[in-house]
Design an enzyme around this catalytic site. Structure first.
Site, PDB file in Angstrom:
ATOM      1  N   LYS A   1      -1.577   3.607  -0.187  1.00  0.00           N
ATOM      2  CA  LYS A   1      -1.145   3.818  -1.566  1.00  0.00           C
ATOM      3  C   LYS A   1       0.199   4.520  -1.483  1.00  0.00           C
ATOM      4  O   LYS A   1       0.300   5.614  -0.934  1.00  0.00           O
ATOM      5  CB  LYS A   1      -2.161   4.694  -2.300  1.00  0.00           C
ATOM      6  CG  LYS A   1      -1.861   4.841  -3.780  1.00  0.00           C
ATOM      7  CD  LYS A   1      -2.879   5.739  -4.471  1.00  0.00           C
ATOM      8  CE  LYS A   1      -4.151   5.024  -4.820  1.00  0.00           C
ATOM      9  NZ  LYS A   1      -4.014   4.154  -5.987  1.00  0.00           N
TER      10      LYS A   1
ATOM     11  N   LEU B   1      -1.623  -5.430  -2.137  1.00  0.00           N
ATOM     12  CA  LEU B   1      -2.891  -5.690  -2.828  1.00  0.00           C
ATOM     13  C   LEU B   1      -2.703  -5.616  -4.336  1.00  0.00           C
ATOM     14  O   LEU B   1      -3.396  -6.266  -5.092  1.00  0.00           O
ATOM     15  CB  LEU B   1      -3.939  -4.658  -2.421  1.00  0.00           C
ATOM     16  CG  LEU B   1      -4.432  -4.729  -0.980  1.00  0.00           C
ATOM     17  CD1 LEU B   1      -5.258  -3.498  -0.652  1.00  0.00           C
ATOM     18  CD2 LEU B   1      -5.267  -5.985  -0.772  1.00  0.00           C
ATOM     19  N   GLY B   2      -1.771  -4.769  -4.756  1.00  0.00           N
ATOM     20  CA  GLY B   2      -1.585  -4.659  -6.200  1.00  0.00           C
ATOM     21  C   GLY B   2      -0.673  -3.502  -6.516  1.00  0.00           C
ATOM     22  O   GLY B   2      -0.140  -2.839  -5.628  1.00  0.00           O
TER      23      GLY B   2
ATOM     24  N   ASP C   1      -9.621   9.347 -15.546  1.00  0.00           N
ATOM     25  CA  ASP C   1      -9.151   7.984 -15.772  1.00  0.00           C
ATOM     26  C   ASP C   1     -10.133   6.990 -15.162  1.00  0.00           C
ATOM     27  O   ASP C   1      -9.732   6.065 -14.476  1.00  0.00           O
ATOM     28  CB  ASP C   1      -7.748   7.830 -15.159  1.00  0.00           C
ATOM     29  CG  ASP C   1      -7.009   6.619 -15.727  1.00  0.00           C
ATOM     30  OD1 ASP C   1      -7.447   6.096 -16.769  1.00  0.00           O
ATOM     31  OD2 ASP C   1      -6.021   6.188 -15.118  1.00  0.00           O
TER      32      ASP C   1
ATOM     33  N   GLY D   1      -0.645  -0.067  -8.515  1.00  0.00           N
ATOM     34  CA  GLY D   1      -1.474   0.904  -9.242  1.00  0.00           C
ATOM     35  C   GLY D   1      -0.616   1.699 -10.202  1.00  0.00           C
ATOM     36  O   GLY D   1       0.581   1.453 -10.322  1.00  0.00           O
ATOM     37  N   SER D   2      -1.244   2.677 -10.852  1.00  0.00           N
ATOM     38  CA  SER D   2      -0.458   3.473 -11.806  1.00  0.00           C
ATOM     39  C   SER D   2       0.540   4.354 -11.071  1.00  0.00           C
ATOM     40  O   SER D   2       1.450   4.910 -11.662  1.00  0.00           O
ATOM     41  CB  SER D   2      -1.387   4.340 -12.643  1.00  0.00           C
ATOM     42  OG  SER D   2      -2.535   4.655 -11.908  1.00  0.00           O
TER      43      SER D   2
END
Length: 612
Positions: free
Chosen positions: A68, A45-46, A161, A48-49
């Site tokens: 994640k 999906l992407g 954040d 992340g940090s």
């Protein structure tokens, strides 16, 4: 597969069989189409940090989840791993309709995989697609966000954040906040994270590198988010980072004329530079503009009950039965022993271990009352369903877990909570919500006073001169407690003294960079017969202890030297040596030498300073 069993059935001895929790196949082959535990990975999906995020579904129920994937290398030192895993388990207890739920945690050798609720859209994409967003609609999103933030603050978790990428939407257009509690895990022990994710949403005290970033930083970010929803642009935005930082630090922005007075007034109170004067989350919840059309379930219990509390005398509150069902839930989620939980709840002692258990108990208790609230609120039945499906059904192994065995019930029937726990519950607004607050952290990063450090300090270009940092609070009546050593000498002298002491004691250190002038990374040989580790039959001795020494400013002309244990290295340059030890061995192994060496250093400093 033994992995998920591990989460629900282990008890107090859970750290010893460290291999029990590992997934058998190596997880880094997390290719699309592969399987992890009970999840089939669909696609990425992407990024992340913290690492990649993948879409997956549960093989038996078909429920969509996001995975994640956190690479353990990003996390703190290997000897912090256990604590980090503990914090992640604590996050599993957070249950709020507007926070992305953490269903499960899968561990492999190199990664920690968080199985989290999947929400398909970002709030900000939605805003961009709508040409105009009405105040009503923006307020509805804002109310959901504030309610979620209040819930986390109440449980001592600050997001730090909050920004568009962390605000997701589910299919009913409800906000879901992602990454709550993660910034903590990444920064822990090093008071600051130097890179603040998205400076546009960061509070002045965050970008100026102030040490203390409390719940007020989330209020600021929520103010920026509200502004963006209503004005469709950022309040602080500039090509040039120094100019951007300067505007944020001085709170320079404009409010368009079309905003209603109520909205612009609230934004003004949220974007106040001094965190002490900034509105608090509880005050936002009492704001008139905020309260319009506020769904019942979003109001926290204690705000509803405050009036009643004020009428009651404290005493009758103190007797409260311990809820056995909650004890069972707690022992399953966090792996405590049931007796251990009863002990903690009945005792009035104030130990970290007991407090950890009490906090978790209170958290679960709050979840129950939140669910009760939602049931009373008719509009939220569909939300309630998604809220209650805590995790894919197969995770509820067999029903026996939820019912405490009969003898256990008899043994504890009608047990009473120690009154201190109940009081904590009744008046549980955390200290930072207290309006009369005078005390606040005044620790800040050292202002730089040397020209070449000034140059290196890239922030200085756009910030008011760092030397102007004055203590936030100058009330002297109360003794303050600090870790480390306090000093009133000139900072460079303090650093000099520390270097001399280290040299006398035969320690070595890395050459500091200009930006990092106030941090010393030390390696110190520790000779002891106990420091033997047997690895693959070979004796290797990790005998170089790493310590980080950092100088902070507490108040004007008052400094604090902080010592932090930073892991072991063996003389063979093989720093991975410690990873084969269990977390327990590691911590018992490291505490004594660390205290021993820091004590030597403190003694040495004392001797030197008297000599002068």
């Amino acid at each position: 597969m033994e992995n998920k069993e591990h989460h629900h059935h282990h008890h107090h001895h859970h750290h010893h069989h460290s291999n029990g929790s590992y997934v058998s196949n190596k997880v880094s082959s997390l290719a699309d189409g592969s399987r992890v535990g009970n999840y089939q990975i669909v696609k990425t999906l992407g990024e992340g940090s913290f690492g990649k995020v993948k879409l997956a579904y549960h093989v038996t129920t078909g429920q969509k989840v996001a995975l994640k994937i956190i690479n353990k290398k990003v996390l703190a030192k290997s000897d912090m791993q256990g604590r980090i895993e503990r914090e992640i388990s604590y996050l599993r207890l957070l249950r709020h309709p507007h926070i992305i739920k953490l269903y499960d945690v899968i561990k492999s050798k190199d990664e920690i995989i968080m199985v989290i609720e999947y929400a398909g859209n970002e709030l900000f994409d939605y805003i961009v697609q709508r040409n105009k967003m009405s105040e009503q609609e923006a307020r509805r999103f804002f109310q959901q966000i504030i309610s979620a933030v209040e819930y986390c603050h109440r449980h001592k978790i600050v997001h730090r954040d909050l920004k568009p990428e962390n605000l997701l939407l589910d299919e009913h257009l409800n906000v879901k906040i992602a990454d709550f509690g993660l910034s903590n895990i990444m920064t822990d022990g090093n008071f600051l994270k130097t890179s603040c994710g998205s400076p546009n949403y960061a509070a002045p005290e965050v970008i100026s590198g102030k040490l203390y970033a409390g719940p007020e930083v989330d209020v600021w970010s929520c103010g920026v988010i509200l502004y963006v929803m209503l004005c469709r642009r950022l309040p602080f935005d500039d090509e040039s980072i120094p100019v951007l930082f300067k505007n944020i630090s001085n709170g320079v922005y404009t409010l368009p004329k079309f905003l209603s007075p109520g909205a612009s007034d609230l934004i003004k109170r949220m974007l106040i530079v001094n965190p002490l004067n900034r509105i608090s989350i509880h005050e936002i919840m009492q704001d008139e503009w905020f309260k319009v059309d506020l769904a019942e379930y979003l109001v926290p219990q204690d705000l509803k009950q405050q009036e009643q509390f004020n009428k009651k005398s404290g005493n009758e509150e103190n007797v409260e039965e311990i809820d056995d069902e909650m004890v069972v839930t707690l022992s399953k989620t966090m792996g405590y022993d049931k007796d251990e939980i009863y002990e903690a709840l009945e005792s009035s002692e104030d130990t970290p271990a007991y407090n950890e258990i009490r906090n978790a108990y209170i958290l679960i208790k709050d979840n129950k009352s939140l669910i009760k609230d939602m049931k009373q609120d008719n509009n939220v039945t569909q939300e309630l369903d998604t809220f209650l499906s805590q995790s894919p059904p197969t995770f509820q192994q067999n029903g026996d877990g939820m019912k405490a065995s009969e003898d256990q019930k008899k043994k504890h029937s009608g047990r009473r909570l120690a009154s201190s726990v109940t009081q904590q519950r009744t008046f549980h607004q955390p200290p930072f919500m207290d309006q009369s607050k005078e005390e606040d952290s005044t620790i800040s990063i050292l202002p730089t006073s040397l020209p070449q450090i000034h140059r290196a300090n890239m922030l200085a270009q756009g910030l008011p001169a760092a030397s102007k940092i004055s203590p936030l609070v100058t009330k002297k009546s109360k003794t303050r407690w600090h870790f480390g050593i306090r000093s009133r000498s000139y900072p460079l002298d303090v650093m000099g003294e520390i270097y001399i002491a280290l040299k006398n004691l035969g320690a070595e250190w890395a050459k500091p960079s200009e930006e990092d002038l106030w941090t010393i990374r030390v390696r110190w040989k520790y000779d002891s017969d106990e420091s033997r580790l047997i690895e693959d039959g070979v004796k290797k001795i990790p005998n170089l202890m790493k310590i980080v020494i950092q100088l902070f400013q507490i108040e004007t002309n008052n400094y604090l030297v902080d010592f932090k244990f930073d892991g072991w290295e063996s003389t063979y340059g093989d720093s991975t040596i410690s990873t084969n030890m269990s977390e327990d061995e590691m911590s018992t192994f490291s505490a004594y030498p660390f205290l021993h060496l820091t004590t030597k250093l403190i003694m040495e400093l004392a001797v030197n300073s008297q000599g002068n």
